[in-house]
Each structure stands twice: as structure tokens, then as C-alpha cells.
Design a protein around this motif. Structure first.
Motif, PDB file in Angstrom:
ATOM      1  N   ILE A 103       0.875  -1.173   0.000  1.00  0.00           N
ATOM      2  CA  ILE A 103       0.000   0.000   0.000  1.00  0.00           C
ATOM      3  C   ILE A 103       0.908   1.217   0.000  1.00  0.00           C
ATOM      4  O   ILE A 103       1.832   1.311   0.814  1.00  0.00           O
ATOM      5  CB  ILE A 103      -0.918   0.014   1.236  1.00  0.00           C
ATOM      6  N   LEU A 104       0.655   2.144  -0.915  1.00  0.00           N
ATOM      7  CA  LEU A 104       1.428   3.380  -1.004  1.00  0.00           C
ATOM      8  C   LEU A 104       0.450   4.541  -0.938  1.00  0.00           C
ATOM      9  O   LEU A 104      -0.523   4.591  -1.711  1.00  0.00           O
ATOM     10  CB  LEU A 104       2.218   3.427  -2.311  1.00  0.00           C
ATOM     11  N   ILE A 105       0.699   5.465  -0.001  1.00  0.00           N
ATOM     12  CA  ILE A 105      -0.186   6.613   0.182  1.00  0.00           C
ATOM     13  C   ILE A 105       0.658   7.880   0.273  1.00  0.00           C
ATOM     14  O   ILE A 105       1.618   7.936   1.039  1.00  0.00           O
ATOM     15  CB  ILE A 105      -1.038   6.460   1.466  1.00  0.00           C
ATOM     16  N   HIS A 106       0.278   8.886  -0.521  1.00  0.00           N
ATOM     17  CA  HIS A 106       0.842  10.224  -0.401  1.00  0.00           C
ATOM     18  C   HIS A 106      -0.252  11.094   0.199  1.00  0.00           C
ATOM     19  O   HIS A 106      -1.381  11.115  -0.317  1.00  0.00           O
ATOM     20  CB  HIS A 106       1.235  10.783  -1.759  1.00  0.00           C
ATOM     21  N   CYS A 107       0.077  11.816   1.275  1.00  0.00           N
ATOM     22  CA  CYS A 107      -0.937  12.597   1.987  1.00  0.00           C
ATOM     23  C   CYS A 107      -0.281  13.778   2.693  1.00  0.00           C
ATOM     24  O   CYS A 107       0.947  13.893   2.716  1.00  0.00           O
ATOM     25  CB  CYS A 107      -1.653  11.713   2.998  1.00  0.00           C
ATOM     26  N   SER A 108      -1.119  14.621   3.304  1.00  0.00           N
ATOM     27  CA  SER A 108      -0.564  15.755   4.048  1.00  0.00           C
ATOM     28  C   SER A 108      -0.423  15.462   5.533  1.00  0.00           C
ATOM     29  O   SER A 108       0.358  16.109   6.222  1.00  0.00           O
ATOM     30  CB  SER A 108      -1.435  17.006   3.850  1.00  0.00           C
ATOM     31  N   ASP A 109      -1.185  14.492   6.052  1.00  0.00           N
ATOM     32  CA  ASP A 109      -1.119  14.201   7.480  1.00  0.00           C
ATOM     33  C   ASP A 109      -1.512  12.747   7.735  1.00  0.00           C
ATOM     34  O   ASP A 109      -2.279  12.151   6.973  1.00  0.00           O
ATOM     35  CB  ASP A 109      -2.064  15.119   8.259  1.00  0.00           C
ATOM     36  N   ILE A 110      -0.974  12.220   8.832  1.00  0.00           N
ATOM     37  CA  ILE A 110      -1.311  10.877   9.299  1.00  0.00           C
ATOM     38  C   ILE A 110      -1.736  11.023  10.748  1.00  0.00           C
ATOM     39  O   ILE A 110      -1.037  11.665  11.545  1.00  0.00           O
ATOM     40  CB  ILE A 110      -0.107   9.921   9.182  1.00  0.00           C
ATOM     41  N   LYS A 111      -2.892  10.445  11.084  1.00  0.00           N
ATOM     42  CA  LYS A 111      -3.409  10.521  12.448  1.00  0.00           C
ATOM     43  C   LYS A 111      -3.680   9.111  12.951  1.00  0.00           C
ATOM     44  O   LYS A 111      -4.353   8.330  12.276  1.00  0.00           O
ATOM     45  CB  LYS A 111      -4.703  11.331  12.488  1.00  0.00           C
ATOM     46  N   ILE A 112      -3.168   8.818  14.126  1.00  0.00           N
ATOM     47  CA  ILE A 112      -3.391   7.510  14.761  1.00  0.00           C
ATOM     48  C   ILE A 112      -4.066   7.747  16.088  1.00  0.00           C
ATOM     49  O   ILE A 112      -3.652   8.601  16.864  1.00  0.00           O
ATOM     50  CB  ILE A 112      -2.053   6.775  14.982  1.00  0.00           C
TER      51      ILE A 112
END
Length: 154
Positions: free
Chosen positions: A140-149
Motif C-alpha cells: 500500500i502506497l499513500i501520499h498525503c498531508s497528514d497521518i493521524k493515529i
């Protein structure tokens, strides 16, 4: 993958140092999780792609994944916000035993299978790349502005 190339080429120290540089980009809960834990061996419960297009919002796509962490650590949600690129190459026929290349692991009953390894890397000052390898040989490859866990259930 840049740091976890294969079983013979792992640069764990290099990756940890790179990840530390990204901590200021994340909220407190996400940074704390990434400092202390990982999703390695976590069971992928669900994957949802949300397209919240309203005609005004740039990059309105969000991806959410629910992961049941190993050792009863709880259930977590990871969100990738303002997604610009999403690639997933799931093929159940690749999830086979090394000594039985035609036998699908657990008869295919684990679906996407568990979280293997991942890397979060900077693409720019505002964008991140998250590459995830599942045990099913899915990337899985994701380009994004933020990651929230966040933890959703103990």
C-alpha cells in the motif's frame, strides 16, 4: 522502501532517525504511538476510502484503516488525510507458503492479512509518503498531508 529493502538490507537506525524528524508534523497521540509502538503483526480489520468532495476542498480524499494490535494492546484507527496518491496491489494468489507456492496461506481466510512493515517518509515540507507491506505480499502506497493515529478501543 528506502530503509527496509528486504530481509538482508534493513537500516533500522537510519529509519528511526528519519522518523524522529517527522514527529513535529504529527499530533501528540500519533507522535507518541510512533515513538513507542508499531502496527507490525497487527490485524487489518478494515480499510475505507472516503471521498469528501464538496467542490471547495482541495484533496478531499481520506483513507482510514482499523487495526487490531497484537498482544491485546487495543484497536487503533489510522487516517491518511488529504490523499493525493493511493496504490494498493492486493492479489490473494501471492499470499502463499514458501515451501508450497500454490497453497494460499490459511486458505485465503485472512484476506489482506496482517501488517508487516512500513515506512513514513517526507515527500516535501507538506506531503508525506507512507508505504506499507502486509504479510499477504500486498503493498500500500499513500501520499498525503497528514497521518493521524488514535486508539478506538482498549
Amino acid at each position: 522502501m528506502k530503509y527496509f529493502v528486504d530481509d538482508d538490507h534493513w537500516d533500522v537506525i537510519g529509519y528511526v532517525n528519519q522518523l524522529k524528524k517527522l514527529f513535529p508534523r504529527f499530533n501528540k497521540e500519533t507522535s507518541t504511538f510512533l515513538k513507542n509502538y508499531s502496527f507490525h503483526d497487527g490485524r487489518v480489520v478494515s480499510l475505507t476510502v472516503l471521498n469528501q468532495e464538496n467542490g471547495n476542498t482541495k484533496d478531499p480524499t481520506t483513507i482510514k484503516m482499523i487495526i487490531e494490535q497484537y498482544d491485546d494492546a487495543g484497536i487503533f484507527e489510522i487516517q491518511w488525510v488529504n490523499v493525493r496518491k493511493f496504490i494498493m496491489d492486493f492479489d490473494i494468489k501471492r499470499n502463499v507458503y514458501s515451501n508450497a507456492p500454490n497453497k494460499i496461506v490459511f486458505g485465503g481466510s485472512k484476506g489482506l492479512d496482517d501488517w508487516g512493515y512500513d515506512e513514513i517518509l517526507p515527500l516535501s515540507k507538506r506531503k508525506l509518503q507512507h508505504e506499507i507491506l502486509l504479510f499477504s505480499q500486498t503493498t500500500i502506497l499513500i501520499h498525503c498531508s497528514d497521518i493521524k493515529i488514535r486508539k478506538v478501543k482498549a
